[in-house]
Design a protein around this motif. Structure first.
Motif, PDB file in Angstrom:
ATOM      1  N   PRO A  79     -29.856 -12.610  26.360  1.00  0.00           N
ATOM      2  CA  PRO A  79     -30.517 -13.808  25.823  1.00  0.00           C
ATOM      3  C   PRO A  79     -30.234 -13.957  24.335  1.00  0.00           C
ATOM      4  CG  PRO A  79     -32.123 -12.074  26.221  1.00  0.00           C
ATOM      5  CD  PRO A  79     -30.833 -11.612  26.840  1.00  0.00           C
ATOM      6  N   ASN A  80     -30.436 -15.171  23.813  1.00  0.00           N
ATOM      7  CA  ASN A  80     -30.118 -15.423  22.410  1.00  0.00           C
ATOM      8  C   ASN A  80     -31.019 -14.641  21.467  1.00  0.00           C
ATOM      9  OD1 ASN A  80     -27.923 -17.569  21.967  1.00  0.00           O
ATOM     10  ND2 ASN A  80     -29.074 -18.370  23.696  1.00  0.00           N
ATOM     11  N   PHE A  81     -32.293 -14.548  21.771  1.00  0.00           N
ATOM     12  CA  PHE A  81     -33.219 -13.756  20.968  1.00  0.00           C
ATOM     13  C   PHE A  81     -33.622 -12.533  21.792  1.00  0.00           C
ATOM     14  CE2 PHE A  81     -33.544 -17.982  19.135  1.00  0.00           C
ATOM     15  CZ  PHE A  81     -33.446 -17.694  17.782  1.00  0.00           C
ATOM     16  N   LEU A  82     -33.208 -11.373  21.327  1.00  0.00           N
ATOM     17  CA  LEU A  82     -33.324 -10.160  22.129  1.00  0.00           C
ATOM     18  C   LEU A  82     -34.705  -9.531  22.011  1.00  0.00           C
ATOM     19  CD1 LEU A  82     -29.901  -8.465  21.285  1.00  0.00           C
ATOM     20  CD2 LEU A  82     -30.445  -9.981  23.199  1.00  0.00           C
ATOM     21  N   PRO A  83     -35.352  -9.239  23.153  1.00  0.00           N
ATOM     22  CA  PRO A  83     -36.531  -8.361  23.119  1.00  0.00           C
ATOM     23  C   PRO A  83     -36.116  -6.990  22.601  1.00  0.00           C
ATOM     24  CG  PRO A  83     -36.335  -9.492  25.236  1.00  0.00           C
ATOM     25  CD  PRO A  83     -35.047  -9.728  24.503  1.00  0.00           C
ATOM     26  N   HIS A  84     -37.087  -6.233  22.108  1.00  0.00           N
ATOM     27  CA  HIS A  84     -36.740  -4.971  21.439  1.00  0.00           C
ATOM     28  C   HIS A  84     -35.956  -4.021  22.340  1.00  0.00           C
ATOM     29  CE1 HIS A  84     -39.865  -2.616  23.551  1.00  0.00           C
ATOM     30  NE2 HIS A  84     -40.668  -3.653  23.363  1.00  0.00           N
ATOM     31  N   HIS A  85     -36.253  -4.013  23.654  1.00  0.00           N
ATOM     32  CA  HIS A  85     -35.547  -3.068  24.521  1.00  0.00           C
ATOM     33  C   HIS A  85     -34.089  -3.452  24.699  1.00  0.00           C
ATOM     34  CE1 HIS A  85     -36.714  -6.246  27.413  1.00  0.00           C
ATOM     35  NE2 HIS A  85     -35.677  -5.833  28.128  1.00  0.00           N
ATOM     36  N   GLN A  86     -33.764  -4.751  24.653  1.00  0.00           N
ATOM     37  CA  GLN A  86     -32.371  -5.153  24.781  1.00  0.00           C
ATOM     38  C   GLN A  86     -31.613  -4.985  23.469  1.00  0.00           C
ATOM     39  OE1 GLN A  86     -32.768  -9.081  26.918  1.00  0.00           O
ATOM     40  NE2 GLN A  86     -31.189  -8.151  28.192  1.00  0.00           N
ATOM     41  N   LEU A  87     -32.308  -5.158  22.356  1.00  0.00           N
ATOM     42  CA  LEU A  87     -31.659  -4.888  21.078  1.00  0.00           C
ATOM     43  C   LEU A  87     -31.340  -3.398  20.963  1.00  0.00           C
ATOM     44  CD1 LEU A  87     -30.644  -5.966  18.424  1.00  0.00           C
ATOM     45  CD2 LEU A  87     -32.951  -5.736  17.483  1.00  0.00           C
ATOM     46  N   LEU A  88     -32.254  -2.557  21.431  1.00  0.00           N
ATOM     47  CA  LEU A  88     -31.991  -1.117  21.449  1.00  0.00           C
ATOM     48  C   LEU A  88     -30.820  -0.789  22.370  1.00  0.00           C
ATOM     49  CD1 LEU A  88     -32.794   1.741  20.587  1.00  0.00           C
ATOM     50  CD2 LEU A  88     -34.438   1.772  22.481  1.00  0.00           C
ATOM     51  N   GLU A  89     -30.736  -1.471  23.503  1.00  0.00           N
ATOM     52  CA  GLU A  89     -29.604  -1.256  24.412  1.00  0.00           C
ATOM     53  C   GLU A  89     -28.296  -1.669  23.739  1.00  0.00           C
ATOM     54  OE1 GLU A  89     -27.182  -0.262  27.486  1.00  0.00           O
ATOM     55  OE2 GLU A  89     -29.246   0.341  27.081  1.00  0.00           O
ATOM     56  N   TYR A  90     -28.320  -2.750  22.964  1.00  0.00           N
ATOM     57  CA  TYR A  90     -27.125  -3.163  22.229  1.00  0.00           C
ATOM     58  C   TYR A  90     -26.719  -2.085  21.229  1.00  0.00           C
ATOM     59  CZ  TYR A  90     -24.288  -5.604  18.745  1.00  0.00           C
ATOM     60  OH  TYR A  90     -23.299  -5.943  17.867  1.00  0.00           O
ATOM     61  N   PHE A  91     -27.694  -1.508  20.521  1.00  0.00           N
ATOM     62  CA  PHE A  91     -27.386  -0.412  19.603  1.00  0.00           C
ATOM     63  C   PHE A  91     -26.741   0.759  20.353  1.00  0.00           C
ATOM     64  CE2 PHE A  91     -31.117  -1.802  16.686  1.00  0.00           C
ATOM     65  CZ  PHE A  91     -30.294  -2.740  16.081  1.00  0.00           C
ATOM     66  N   ARG A  92     -27.260   1.059  21.541  1.00  0.00           N
ATOM     67  CA  ARG A  92     -26.682   2.163  22.321  1.00  0.00           C
ATOM     68  C   ARG A  92     -25.264   1.843  22.767  1.00  0.00           C
ATOM     69  NH1 ARG A  92     -32.333   2.927  25.593  1.00  0.00           N
ATOM     70  NH2 ARG A  92     -33.283   4.458  24.176  1.00  0.00           N
ATOM     71  N   MET A  93     -25.020   0.588  23.165  1.00  0.00           N
ATOM     72  CA  MET A  93     -23.661   0.179  23.537  1.00  0.00           C
ATOM     73  C   MET A  93     -22.710   0.322  22.347  1.00  0.00           C
ATOM     74  SD  MET A  93     -24.771  -3.227  25.679  1.00  0.00           S
ATOM     75  CE  MET A  93     -23.110  -3.859  25.842  1.00  0.00           C
TER      76      MET A  93
END
Length: 443
Positions: A79-93
């Motif tokens: 999504p365009n505005f990431l919930p904290h868990h997806q932003l954390l997943e992006y950091f992990r990626m």
């Protein structure tokens, strides 16, 4: 020459710093006191003394295209505005893609008082607001027009969503104000689940007394005082060299150190994504550590710091440490120091489509991967396709729209060419300071 670099913390700034160290052939070791990456974006149910975490419902205030690392776009289905868990997943990626985890060592212990304007993450026609407002064209207008006019335009735009005076939040006559990003607050006020009150005068055993003489029975008091930045792992003699970011050279380097071996990454409040700013800082800093970039003499750095502090003194703001910095001005300044600032005027001759997209479209982080050290071959494509990635997660039900606006767009591009040329020339000759008072002579 510096070879080994210690990075404190594996949050967004720390991850960008590790990666930039590796890009420059340096040897980073990151020390993270928790057992996971992500910093404050790593949500925790329990309260750990000394650790700060987002709360359960937090969603990022900046959109994915304007917040991602400059050579690693967010997945298009996010999504365009990431919930904290997806932003954390992006950091992990990001950490997995660039093999950063091997360089991290975990578990090392080292009531409204002013007017508030409420901004929605959703801008005109439903696009992410930061992709609409954070453009070089808008930046040029701020440079060109008097601040009083731009402030009035900002107030008008804020009130076009809902009248802030009717809601008791802000008035166009306000001399001091804050800006928050929140879609829920207006409806909560409208539905009566939130009631605006003036300053608290005093507390009794079971109630709060307000300055207008009213009182309310209360159960819990939460002080939303923000954060205090501290560096307990540094010696007192080093901490005394800087009180806040404006006492650092370019908000990064303590100028009085004998050698430039200490850099503070991420201690900056930008009008755009801090993650993007931290990555740019890390690119410049690691270039200095590796010897490809150099700092000016101490006298010049101190003169630059003194100039910025004088600008702060003129603001008459009591919160000197909470000053906002214009995103594009700061990014361009650090990019210029690092030798990676994009040349929009030159692109008009060689790649006009890209130049116009960069000037009128979002000033996304990919713009700073077009030239110089760390140049990314995918940057041009990422810039030209950023709107497609913004729309992708919305297209779960495709409707037929046969309207063709390509002809109008071509005419618009032709008319825009003179504006880009004039803006580029004026901004290069007459730059404005990038400090913006939080209490606000600018928006």
């Amino acid at each position: 020459m510096v070879r080994r670099v210690a990075v404190i913390g594996a949050g967004a700034s720390g991850l960008a710093s590790i990666k930039c160290c590796l890009d420059e052939g340096l040897e980073p070791t990151c020390f993270e006191r928790n057992d996971d990456i992500g910093g404050l974006w790593c949500f925790a149910d329990t309260v750990d003394c000394g650790r700060t975490s987002v709360y359960r419902s937090v969603i990022a205030n900046t959109s994915k295209e304007m917040s991602c690392f400059s050579d690693f776009p967010c997945p298009e289905n996010f999504p365009n505005f990431l919930p904290h868990h997806q932003l954390l997943e992006y950091f992990r990626m990001y950490a997995r893609h660039f093999d950063l985890l091997q360089h991290i060592r975990f578990k090392v212990f080292l009531s409204a008082r002013s007017s508030t304007w409420v901004v929605s993450r959703i801008s005109s026609q439903g696009f992410p607001f930061d992709m609409v407002i954070t453009t070089r064209f808008t930046h040029f207008l701020y440079w060109l027009l008097p601040s009083a006019i731009m402030k009035r335009i900002g107030f008008w735009k804020f009130n076009s969503w809902f009248n802030h005076t009717n809601y008791g939040l802000a008035s166009v006559k306000s001399s001091k104000f804050n800006i928050i990003i929140n879609e829920e607050l207006p409806f909560c006020i409208l539905s009566g689940t939130v009631v605006l009150k003036p300053n608290v005068k005093e507390f009794t055993e079971s109630s709060a007394v307000f300055e207008d003489g009213t009182s309310e029975n209360i159960d819990v008091v939460v002080f939303t005082t923000g954060y205090v930045f501290s560096f307990p792992f540094l010696e007192d003699s080093v901490r005394s060299l800087f009180k806040h970011s404006c006492s650092l050279y370019k908000c990064i380097f303590p100028a009085q150190l004998e050698k430039p071996t200490l850099a503070i990454i991420g201690l900056v409040q930008l009008t755009g994504s801090v993650m993007v700013g931290a990555e740019m800082q890390a690119r410049w800093v690691t270039g200095i550590f590796a010897g490809s970039n150099k700092l000016p003499p101490v006298t010049k750095m101190m003169a630059d710091i003194s100039k910025k502090e004088k600008q702060l003194a003129k603001s008459n703001s009591p919160e000197k440490a909470n000053m906002w910095i214009n995103f594009i001005s700061y990014m361009d300044e650090i990019a210029s120091c690092a030798g990676v600032k994009p040349r929009v005027l030159r692109l008009l001759l060689t790649d006009p489509r890209l130049a116009l997209t960069m000037f009128f479209g979002p000033c996304s982080p990919y713009q700073y991967r077009l030239v110089g050290r760390g140049r990314w071959s995918g940057a041009r494509s990422a810039i030209l396709t950023q709107w497609q990635r913004a729309l992708k997660p919305l297209q779960t039900r495709v409707l037929d729209d046969s309207s063709d606006s390509s002809s109008s767009l071509r005419w618009l591009c032709l008319l825009a060419l003179p504006a880009v040329l004039v803006a580029g020339f004026l901004l290069s000759k007459y730059p404005r300071p990038w400090w913006i008072p939080r209490a606000g002579s600018h928006l």
